[in-house]
Design a protein around this motif. Structure first.
Motif, PDB file in Angstrom:
ATOM      1  N   PHE A   1       0.845  -1.087   0.065  1.00  0.00           N
ATOM      2  CA  PHE A   1       0.178  -0.409   0.455  1.00  0.00           C
ATOM      3  C   PHE A   1       0.641   0.953  -0.378  1.00  0.00           C
ATOM      4  O   PHE A   1       2.508   1.695  -0.067  1.00  0.00           O
ATOM      5  N   GLY A   2       0.797   2.442  -0.142  1.00  0.00           N
ATOM      6  CA  GLY A   2       1.198   3.366  -0.108  1.00  0.00           C
ATOM      7  C   GLY A   2       0.456   4.934  -0.855  1.00  0.00           C
ATOM      8  O   GLY A   2      -0.493   5.093  -0.930  1.00  0.00           O
ATOM      9  N   HIS A   3       1.233   5.485  -0.583  1.00  0.00           N
ATOM     10  CA  HIS A   3       1.372   6.945  -1.616  1.00  0.00           C
ATOM     11  C   HIS A   3       1.842   6.876  -2.969  1.00  0.00           C
ATOM     12  O   HIS A   3       2.688   7.855  -3.048  1.00  0.00           O
ATOM     13  N   LEU A   4       0.584   6.734  -3.775  1.00  0.00           N
ATOM     14  CA  LEU A   4       0.996   5.548  -5.100  1.00  0.00           C
ATOM     15  C   LEU A   4       1.152   7.548  -5.768  1.00  0.00           C
ATOM     16  O   LEU A   4       1.975   7.273  -6.465  1.00  0.00           O
TER      17      LEU A   4
ATOM     18  N   HIS B   1       5.094   1.406   0.500  1.00  0.00           N
ATOM     19  CA  HIS B   1       5.498   0.522   1.924  1.00  0.00           C
ATOM     20  C   HIS B   1       4.572  -0.582   1.500  1.00  0.00           C
ATOM     21  O   HIS B   1       3.691  -1.248   1.523  1.00  0.00           O
ATOM     22  N   TYR B   2       6.007  -1.560   0.646  1.00  0.00           N
ATOM     23  CA  TYR B   2       5.948  -2.177   0.811  1.00  0.00           C
ATOM     24  C   TYR B   2       6.013  -3.646   1.051  1.00  0.00           C
ATOM     25  O   TYR B   2       7.177  -3.838   2.289  1.00  0.00           O
ATOM     26  N   ASN B   3       5.398  -3.799   2.105  1.00  0.00           N
ATOM     27  CA  ASN B   3       5.737  -4.812   3.655  1.00  0.00           C
ATOM     28  C   ASN B   3       5.230  -6.460   3.290  1.00  0.00           C
ATOM     29  O   ASN B   3       4.517  -6.791   2.523  1.00  0.00           O
ATOM     30  N   VAL B   4       6.023  -7.296   4.214  1.00  0.00           N
ATOM     31  CA  VAL B   4       5.610  -8.710   4.442  1.00  0.00           C
ATOM     32  C   VAL B   4       5.093  -9.483   5.717  1.00  0.00           C
ATOM     33  O   VAL B   4       5.907  -8.468   7.162  1.00  0.00           O
TER      34      VAL B   4
END
Ligand code: FAD
Ligand code: MLT
Ligand code: ZN
Length: 468
Positions: free
Chosen positions: A378-381, A387-390
């Motif tokens: 998710f994030g500020h495209l 925020h490319y989290n696992v």
């Protein structure tokens, strides 16, 4: 601890400025994510710049390490002391005066401990707008925002914290004060010291006050939630809306289907904004200082996108309550991740044109390396920050977490570097990404950073173990 340290600090800040009790110090020793915990020798809470300067003079003379802390909402462990029990936490919470507001010059001067939400309110009180906006705005401080060069949801229109500051007042590691509170849009009198301290995460000095830029207050906003089949489609939609709406486009936030599911499962009273399922979602907002025509502009742009099959479903908000509900979903992601598991966080920036290809490559690489991996993307495209989290299970043991983090970091950050991106977009480097920074910075860049650090903080007392 230096034998007379406590006595001297007490003389500098008085009873109200010292926190000695173990229980009272505990909240200053753990970060918001509960990922980092340390031990302070004492928490010092100076009331003003003069007291901060005196504290730093004492720490300089006694070679005492200092960890500056604002609202303690940082996501990289930058404000948490180490486990030695030797570090002083210097909290800015008592420095909370708004020193002046100048609507003619469109500026506001605030002390470091003022909450971001209070700055927004003070701007609104004089019919102006301070656009920095983060999920943590009710508890983070402007000093912390500047020290991390915070981003948030409106960077595509107004820039990050750096672009919203004109001048700073900084207490240096030896206790001298740099009075740089200039309220000027033009000032070419040599090296830019302001920009050196912004984003330095408490490693070069303590920001005690700042002159902030105010903007015209938007009187209208139009908000929509869209669903799309791919990230590529959202990137194209962003470009189309920017071309059509120009400066009116203020937010373009992205959530993958998995991120949305997580929020709906873990945030009370949250409902899916669209009836149908989509691989990617975006929350889009326009704002304007003119009341007329904004909704039509958004509806027109999204209608065209529907016709082109760039998006598959659209909900344009029809009320303040619906707009709030959309934003509540977006802002629920941090809590949802905390409740659902242990996150390996990647706060990355990419050229927007490289973003979709990155996501495809990274998804494939992670799924191959770790079958069944739970990617929370998710994030500020709108400004290229993902925020490319696992997400790992809640019961993952610390050693397993450390091994997975190292492995996932290398895969994701290598791909970021190949795409010309950054491994630290808005949350700061802190202790979380310090070694990653060392791995990816060129020798020349790292050497320049070390020389700056060495010349400003020769005793290495400012936030040791963080950033550099
Ligand atoms: P702290 O956490 O106290 O400190 C952060 C760093 O700054 C530390 O290294 C500290 O030493 C240093 N520091 C603090 N004050 C000073 C000072 N006066 N002088 C020198 N150094 C100082 N961040 C974003 O950028 N975008 C987001 O969208 C965003 N959303 C968030 C949502 C939630 C729910 C939460 C909990 C956090 C979010 N954050 C976000 C992260 C965080 O809120 C920001 O990094 C914020 O700028 C930190 O401010 P703070 O006052 O809490 O600083
Ligand atoms: C966000 O964009 O929501 C924040 O940066 C917080 C987070 O990453 O959890
Ligand atoms: Zn963010």
């Amino acid at each position: 601890m230096h034998p007379r340290l406590l006595e001297r600090l007490h003389a500098a800040v008085g009873d109200a400025g010292l926190v000695l009790d173990d229980e009272a110090r505990a909240p200053y020793e753990t970060d918001w994510l509960r990922k980092f915990t340390g031990r302070s020798s004492v928490v010092v809470r100076p009331a003003d710049t003069a007291q901060t300067a005196e504290v730093m003079r004492i720490c300089h003379e006694t070679h005492t390490p200092v960890v500056t802390q604002g609202g303690n909402t940082g996501m990289s462990g930058g404000a948490t002391p180490d486990g030695s029990g030797a570090q002083v936490v210097l909290s800015t919470v008592r420095m909370k005066a708004i020193r002046s507001v100048d609507p003619l010059n469109n500026t506001l001067t605030a002390e470091a401990g003022v909450l971001l939400a209070h700055i927004q309110a003070a701007a609104q009180a004089v019919d102006r707008f301070f656009p920095l906006s983060l999920g943590s705005e009710g508890s983070c401080t402007i000093g912390g925002n500047l020290a991390t060069n915070a981003g948030g949801i409106a960077v595509l229109r107004y820039g990050n914290a750096r672009e919203l500051a004109l001048g700073l007042e900084v207490v240096l590691p030896d206790g001298r004060v740099w009075h740089g509170l200039r309220a000027l849009r033009k000032d070419n009198t040599g090296y830019d010291l302001r920009d050196l301290f912004i984003g330095s995460e408490g490693t070069l000095g303590i920001i005690t006050a700042a002159v902030l830029k105010l903007h015209a207050r938007p009187v209208a906003r139009a908000t929509a939630w869209v669903g799309a089949a791919s990230i590529d489609a959202l990137v194209r939609l962003l470009a189309q809306l920017r071309a059509a709406c120009g400066e009116r486009l203020v937010a373009f936030e992205m959530l993958s289907a998995e991120s949305l599911e997580l929020i709906l499962a873990h945030v009370a009273d949250s409902r899916a904004p669209l009836a149908s399922a989509h691989a990617f979602h975006a929350l889009i907002e326009l704002a304007d200082t003119q009341a007329q025509g904004l909704a039509e502009l958004l509806e027109g742009g999204l209608g065209e996108a529907l016709e082109q099959s760039l998006v598959d479903d659209v909900a344009v908000s029809v009320s303040g309550a619906q707009t709030q509900a959309f934003w509540k979903i977006r802002e629920g992601i941090s809590q949802a991740q905390m409740r659902a598991g242990k996150a390996v966080k990647h706060d990355i920036a990419l050229p927007i044109s490289a973003l979709a290809a990155f996501v495809h490559r990274a998804d494939a690489a992670l799924r191959e390396a770790m079958p069944g991996v739970r990617i929370i993307d998710f994030g500020h495209l709108g400004d290229g920050n993902l925020h490319y989290n696992v997400l790992m299970p809640l019961d993952t043991a610390p050693e397993a977490m450390a091994t997975a983090t190292a492995r996932l970091n290398r895969i994701v950050h290598d791909l970021v570097a190949e795409a010309g991106g950054s491994i630290s977009a808005e949350h700061g480097v802190g202790q979380l990404r310090r070694d990653e920074l060392r791995h990816y910075k060129s020798e020349v860049e790292f050497d320049l950073m070390m020389r700056i650090k060495q010349s400003l903080d020769p005793n290495q007392i400012m936030n040791p173990g963080k950033l550099i």
